[in-house]
Design an enzyme around this catalytic site. Sequence first.
Site, mmCIF file in Angstrom:
data_model
loop_
_atom_site.group_PDB
_atom_site.id
_atom_site.type_symbol
_atom_site.label_atom_id
_atom_site.label_comp_id
_atom_site.label_asym_id
_atom_site.label_seq_id
_atom_site.Cartn_x
_atom_site.Cartn_y
_atom_site.Cartn_z
ATOM 1 N N ASN A 49 -43.883 83.939 -53.669
ATOM 2 C CA ASN A 49 -42.877 83.558 -52.559
ATOM 3 C C ASN A 49 -42.909 82.037 -52.460
ATOM 4 O OD1 ASN A 49 -42.267 86.029 -50.631
ATOM 5 N ND2 ASN A 49 -44.352 86.080 -51.392
ATOM 6 N N ASP A 94 -56.372 86.350 -51.902
ATOM 7 C CA ASP A 94 -55.544 87.150 -52.976
ATOM 8 C C ASP A 94 -54.312 87.734 -52.289
ATOM 9 O OD1 ASP A 94 -54.478 88.004 -55.433
ATOM 10 O OD2 ASP A 94 -56.651 88.356 -56.129
ATOM 11 N N GLU A 116 -51.244 83.457 -54.600
ATOM 12 C CA GLU A 116 -50.209 84.657 -54.437
ATOM 13 C C GLU A 116 -49.416 84.694 -55.416
ATOM 14 O OE1 GLU A 116 -45.920 84.571 -52.770
ATOM 15 O OE2 GLU A 116 -47.030 83.051 -54.046
ATOM 16 N N TRP A 117 -49.861 84.073 -56.622
ATOM 17 C CA TRP A 117 -49.077 84.102 -58.110
ATOM 18 C C TRP A 117 -47.684 83.694 -58.056
ATOM 19 C CZ3 TRP A 117 -49.885 90.050 -56.365
ATOM 20 C CH2 TRP A 117 -51.137 90.476 -56.350
ATOM 21 N N GLY A 118 -47.472 82.773 -57.012
ATOM 22 C CA GLY A 118 -46.182 82.065 -57.147
ATOM 23 C C GLY A 118 -44.876 83.075 -56.687
ATOM 24 N N ASP A 160 -51.740 86.352 -63.266
ATOM 25 C CA ASP A 160 -53.004 86.018 -64.044
ATOM 26 C C ASP A 160 -52.935 85.540 -65.599
ATOM 27 O OD1 ASP A 160 -53.904 86.755 -61.824
ATOM 28 O OD2 ASP A 160 -54.946 88.468 -62.719
#
Length: 400
Positions: free
Chosen positions: A186, A149, A182-184, A204
Amino acid sequence: MKRILAGILIAGLGVTPAWAQKSEGLALTPQMGWNSWNKFACNIDEKLIRETADAMVKLGLKEAGYQYINIDDCWHGARDANGEMHPDPQRFPSGMKALADYVHARGLKLGIYSDVGDTTCGHRPGSRGHEYQDARTYAAWGIDYIKVDWCDSKGLNAVGAYQTFSDAIRASKRPMLLSICEWGENKPWEWAASSGHSWRTTGDIYPCWDCEMSHGSWSALGIMRILDKQAGLRKYSGPGRWNDMDMLEVGMGMTEDEDRAHFSIWAMLDSPLILGNDLRTMPAPVRKIVGNRDVIAINQDPLGVQALRFYNQGQVELWAKPLANDEWAFMILNRGEAPLSYRYDWQHTIGDDLSKREVDFKKATYRWTDAWSGKTGDTGKRLEVTVPAHGVVLLRLKKS
Ligand code: GLA
């Protein structure tokens, strides 16, 4: 100087240096399994993990292709004086090695969760500064899959942080799938293929069709919101490097039609299929959805080419996915609130620059099978279907 020379030599031979490679040969098709977070959040223990592994086998889901049992956040106890990580002694009293043995004995694999920062999103110890040590520990436990994460990552460079984790896995000598979470933020699609096997493209997920659930500083996203964020990303996806649209919310409160659409979309876009519901109490209709072998086969197709949207108007979208052996999957998505009577004359030529595949229904007739209803037909005749509200029709096309 020797190091520089070796670097030049390796570069000259076109070989990637060993310390910069992820575990190869994993996730050649999108990974399939289960993860504890969506349903249980921090309320997890070893009993749940064992029972989930048993259920995976008993329900025939292992046979259908699901493989990984993934423990998400909050399994952690504390680091000891040597910095070694230990599981929570109350929740995982038998230890992770025993749990991995249990899961392996059932022909399944065990996944674990960490974070590149100092603490995880659930405020447990992260791996920052302990990457090599933690990877070694996980390897000794027999872990097969690590989700990493991005919480508490202030000051970290995402590319470098995940590369370090990847190098640490490699140094542990145990092949482990690295699921980058990394949730997009970067643009991981641009760099994560060299360090990991999949990367989250968004924040999420939330089990609703088209909503955003605010958590203050961030929002969880419904199915359509996540789908819309995949625009432009398909070229980055392929065997061993998948766009991860987050864990599934099938069986978590949406309607059956929405669940079917959600599962179909994740299959078409080659997202990992990681179940997020309670397998131990899964109602039959939910089991039928996640166990649908025809839909799973579209996701697990060896060609590994993500679907493309080739038409959209109003609430209707048409998607096509090139499959191996010159087959295609074809999806009609109805985003709207009412069922839709839809006719399709098979007049489009579908061309895909990415896979260099093209289909012209005026030149070739394809037989189709509906992956949800089992109905069959061919492209020589106009298609007439009802697409449920918030639903899909999903066909597999084979040249006749
Ligand atoms: C983040 C991740 C989720 C989950 C939680 C755990 O929000 O994106 O998938 O792992 O952390 O705390």
